[in-house]
Design an enzyme around this catalytic site. Structure first.
Site, PDB file in Angstrom:
ATOM      1  CG  ASP A  12      51.231  40.953  22.872  1.00 31.17           C
ATOM      2  OD1 ASP A  12      50.630  41.467  23.830  1.00 31.17           O
ATOM      3  OD2 ASP A  12      51.108  41.350  21.695  1.00 31.17           O
ATOM      4  CE  LYS A  15      54.268  42.913  28.997  1.00 23.03           C
ATOM      5  NZ  LYS A  15      54.362  42.465  27.615  1.00 23.03           N
ATOM      6  N   GLY A  39      47.520  44.218  26.963  1.00 24.77           N
ATOM      7  CA  GLY A  39      46.559  43.123  27.111  1.00 24.77           C
ATOM      8  C   GLY A  39      47.317  41.994  27.756  1.00 24.77           C
ATOM      9  CG  HIS A  40      49.424  42.414  30.759  1.00 28.28           C
ATOM     10  ND1 HIS A  40      50.051  43.139  31.731  1.00 28.28           N
ATOM     11  CD2 HIS A  40      49.945  42.856  29.578  1.00 28.28           C
ATOM     12  CE1 HIS A  40      50.900  43.995  31.161  1.00 28.28           C
ATOM     13  NE2 HIS A  40      50.843  43.848  29.852  1.00 28.28           N
ATOM     14  CD  GLN A 217      52.403  49.220  26.509  1.00 31.64           C
ATOM     15  OE1 GLN A 217      52.780  49.980  27.383  1.00 31.64           O
ATOM     16  NE2 GLN A 217      51.181  48.738  26.487  1.00 31.64           N
TER      17      GLN A 217
HETATM   18  P1  GDP Z   1      51.535  39.845  27.876  1.00 30.27           P
HETATM   19  O1  GDP Z   1      50.961  41.037  27.177  1.00 30.27           O
HETATM   20  O2  GDP Z   1      53.024  39.880  27.924  1.00 30.27           O
HETATM   21  O3  GDP Z   1      50.943  39.623  29.240  1.00 30.27           O
HETATM   22  O4  GDP Z   1      51.149  38.585  26.980  1.00 30.27           O
HETATM   23  P2  GDP Z   1      49.707  38.283  26.309  1.00 30.27           P
HETATM   24  O5  GDP Z   1      48.781  37.843  27.380  1.00 30.27           O
HETATM   25  O6  GDP Z   1      49.275  39.409  25.449  1.00 30.27           O
HETATM   26  O7  GDP Z   1      50.069  37.118  25.308  1.00 30.27           O
HETATM   27  C1  GDP Z   1      50.594  35.896  25.734  1.00 30.27           C
HETATM   28  C2  GDP Z   1      49.642  34.769  25.312  1.00 30.27           C
HETATM   29  O8  GDP Z   1      50.286  33.529  25.428  1.00 30.27           O
HETATM   30  C3  GDP Z   1      48.417  34.658  26.205  1.00 30.27           C
HETATM   31  O9  GDP Z   1      47.338  34.224  25.429  1.00 30.27           O
HETATM   32  C4  GDP Z   1      48.824  33.607  27.234  1.00 30.27           C
HETATM   33  O10 GDP Z   1      47.723  32.918  27.784  1.00 30.27           O
HETATM   34  C5  GDP Z   1      49.647  32.687  26.376  1.00 30.27           C
HETATM   35  N1  GDP Z   1      50.736  31.993  27.046  1.00 30.27           N
HETATM   36  C6  GDP Z   1      51.538  32.440  28.058  1.00 30.27           C
HETATM   37  N2  GDP Z   1      52.495  31.523  28.326  1.00 30.27           N
HETATM   38  C7  GDP Z   1      52.302  30.501  27.474  1.00 30.27           C
HETATM   39  C8  GDP Z   1      53.014  29.274  27.205  1.00 30.27           C
HETATM   40  O11 GDP Z   1      54.022  28.960  27.818  1.00 30.27           O
HETATM   41  N3  GDP Z   1      52.513  28.484  26.228  1.00 30.27           N
HETATM   42  C9  GDP Z   1      51.423  28.802  25.498  1.00 30.27           C
HETATM   43  N4  GDP Z   1      51.032  27.973  24.540  1.00 30.27           N
HETATM   44  N5  GDP Z   1      50.735  29.934  25.722  1.00 30.27           N
HETATM   45  C10 GDP Z   1      51.188  30.778  26.665  1.00 30.27           C
HETATM   46  P1  IMO Z   2      51.362  44.260  26.185  1.00 31.29           P
HETATM   47  O1  IMO Z   2      51.537  44.966  27.519  1.00 31.29           O
HETATM   48  C1  IMO Z   2      52.168  44.383  21.910  1.00 31.29           C
HETATM   49  C2  IMO Z   2      52.186  48.309  19.995  1.00 31.29           C
HETATM   50  C3  IMO Z   2      51.098  48.577  18.974  1.00 31.29           C
HETATM   51  C4  IMO Z   2      51.845  49.503  18.033  1.00 31.29           C
HETATM   52  C5  IMO Z   2      52.685  50.343  18.986  1.00 31.29           C
HETATM   53  C6  IMO Z   2      52.054  51.689  19.355  1.00 31.29           C
HETATM   54  O2  IMO Z   2      50.165  43.436  26.060  1.00 31.29           O
HETATM   55  O3  IMO Z   2      52.634  43.557  25.828  1.00 31.29           O
HETATM   56  P2  IMO Z   2      50.059  52.361  20.982  1.00 31.29           P
HETATM   57  O4  IMO Z   2      48.607  52.029  20.936  1.00 31.29           O
HETATM   58  O5  IMO Z   2      50.740  51.972  22.235  1.00 31.29           O
HETATM   59  O6  IMO Z   2      50.316  53.803  20.609  1.00 31.29           O
HETATM   60  O7  IMO Z   2      50.711  51.501  19.777  1.00 31.29           O
HETATM   61  O8  IMO Z   2      52.829  49.572  20.163  1.00 31.29           O
HETATM   62  N1  IMO Z   2      51.699  47.882  21.323  1.00 31.29           N
HETATM   63  C7  IMO Z   2      51.783  46.626  21.776  1.00 31.29           C
HETATM   64  N2  IMO Z   2      52.199  45.502  21.164  1.00 31.29           N
HETATM   65  N3  IMO Z   2      51.770  44.335  23.194  1.00 31.29           N
HETATM   66  C8  IMO Z   2      51.390  45.459  23.836  1.00 31.29           C
HETATM   67  O9  IMO Z   2      51.142  45.489  25.154  1.00 31.29           O
HETATM   68  C9  IMO Z   2      51.327  46.664  23.105  1.00 31.29           C
HETATM   69  N4  IMO Z   2      50.958  47.933  23.405  1.00 31.29           N
HETATM   70  C10 IMO Z   2      51.211  48.670  22.316  1.00 31.29           C
HETATM   71  O10 IMO Z   2      50.700  47.395  18.337  1.00 31.29           O
HETATM   72  O11 IMO Z   2      52.724  48.774  17.227  1.00 31.29           O
HETATM   73 MG    MG Z   3      49.666  41.493  25.604  1.00 28.37          MG
END
Ligand code: GDP
Ligand code: IMO
Ligand code: MG
Length: 413
Positions: A12, A15, A39-40, A217
């Protein structure tokens, strides 16, 4: 030319935002591991898109999107995302025939095992990821390409359910009616078969194009190099992206590591720089740190230099994108974990287990007003000093600084 985006922390990091930002420079965007546990998030003109299986290049109308052999695919989720995104996605999506399928029983097993683990639960996303990869490694998995012969596949699955009867009963997982399974598989085939192909061959044939591997991840969740057993079930690091796509190692060009300006973690497991008090709560609130996939509150803490250096090295990062700098706006002081201590001894390396590890902090002055900055010159002085401090401590150039969720809220240095 093949570049890679990889998470440096526990996921998270943002990416999705960076992949979307740079996708215009690429002809092909590839997912190589993980499944719909990812979850991207991509925010475009105020609208928020959450991608779980589709690569984050889909919002860019020209890129071909590849779901590589290392991904575990839950067909109902993929079918749903294809419908949601439309945008002609069926014409520019390729799914590897070698990618393994998550079936409903994998999800039921994941949930049952977590229940039985009790206080030792991993805190998985309950998406069936671990059980699907376990079957792959045990050579008992089902590949997407096997949809070509449903009757043969049904025969194989009947044997599987028979062989695993005792285990499934022990877990309290109901063996599905094989006729229902057959109906499901026929539906998956109708919806997806035309997109299933040998993507390894496709990638080799197109290797002269610009390609981007999108990590899911992150490094500290890697099955081998992460905080085992509190990890996911795939190799999330750079070398895993090669295995999971079939791209030859020497074709890899640039590696960009993605890290937040602080640290978060969802699920259980060690987290040395976690801030469980008021400051952690403040980061969670300002950063809206709730999971994109499960909605769970993310645990929050300070930037961890030891973990970042480990991740930068193992992935051979050329540059870092530092995300969510704006979330630290308004803090009087910010802390950075610059080392670890165990039993009174200093550790400067990320060890194989984090038992009894305590962080060593340095405190820097805070700042306000970085939110939405799009130029280096627009950043408050203390924010610039913070970034330079992280560069010096990690030894890696910070090329991108993200100051908001929108594509444009990004400084490129
Ligand atoms: P990922 O799994 O690495 O793609 O990241 P996620 O989408 O799960 O979580 C990142 C969260 O931060 C999302 O809700 C994005 O919209 C938000 N986000 C990304 N970059 C920024 C930033 O620079 N500032 C803020 N406030 N939010 C951001
Ligand atoms: P993105 O791509 C954050 C974590 C789960 C748990 C562990 C194992 O959005 O960064 P799983 O269901 O994969 O067997 O769970 O990995 N986990 C993540 N944490 N971002 C993710 O993906 C994750 N995918 C799995 O919370 O701790
Ligand atoms: Mg994510």
């Amino acid at each position: 030319m093949v570049d890679l985006i990889v998470g440096l922390q526990w996921g998270d990091e943002g990416k999705g935002k960076i992949v979307d930002l740079v996708a215009k420079n690429y002809d092909v965007v590839i997912r190589s591991q993980g499944g719909h546990n990812a979850g991207h998030t991509v925010v475009l003109d105020g609208k928020k898109y959450a991608l779980h299986l589709l690569p984050s290049g889909v919002l860019n109308p020209n890129a071909v999107n590849v779901i590589g052999n290392g991904v575990v695919v839950y067909p109902p989720q993929l079918i749903k995302e294809i419908k949601e995104f439309d945008k002609n996605i069926k014409n520019r999506l390729l799914i590897s025939d070698k990618a393994h399928m998550i079936l409903d029983h994998h999800i039921a097993i994941d949930k049952a095992r977590e229940r039985l683990r009790g206080k030792n639960a991993i805190g998985t996303t309950s998406r069936g990821i671990g059980p699907a990869y376990a079957d792959k490694i045990a050579r008992a998995g089902v590949r997407m390409g096997e949809l070509k012969d449903i009757d043969k596949l049904i025969g194989k699955l009947s044997d599987y359910y028979e062989m695993n009867k005792g285990y499934l009963e022990y877990l309290g997982v109901k063996i599905p009616d094989i006729n229902d399974v057959k109906k499901q598989l026929i539906f998956y085939k109708e919806e997806l078969f035309e997109n299933i192909t040998d993507t390894t061959k496709y990638l080799w044939d197109n290797i002269s194009k610009n390609m981007l591997l999108e990590g899911a991840q992150a490094t500290l969740l890697d099955i081998d190099h992460g905080t085992y057993p509190y990890v996911t079930s795939s190799n999330t690091i750079a070398s895993g992206a090669l295995t999971g796509s079939g791209i030859p190692p020497k074709k890899l060009n640039k590696v960009t590591g993605i890290a937040k300006a602080y640290t978060t973690r969802v699920g259980n497991g060690p987290f040395p720089t976690e801030e469980s008090g008021e400051e952690g709560e403040r980061i969670r609130k300002q950063g809206a740190e709730f999971g994109t996939t499960t909605g769970r509150p993310r645990r929050c803490g300070w930037f961890d230099v030891v973990a970042a250096k480990y991740a930068i090295t193992i992935n051979s990062c050329d540059e870092v994108a530092l995300m969510k700098l704006d979330v630290l706006d308004g803090f009087k002081e910010v802390k950075v974990g610059v080392g670890y201590e165990r039993n009174g001894k200093r550790l400067d390396y990320f060890p194989s287990d984090l038992d009894d590890v305590k962080p060593v902090y340095e405190t820097l002055p805070g700042w306000d007003g970085s939110s939405g900055a799009r130029k280096w010159g627009d950043l408050p002085d203390n924010a610039k000093k913070y970034i330079e401090f992280l560069e010096e401590k990690t030894g890696c150039k910070i090329k991108y600084i993200s100051t908001g969720a929108e594509r444009e809220d990004t400084i490129v240095r």
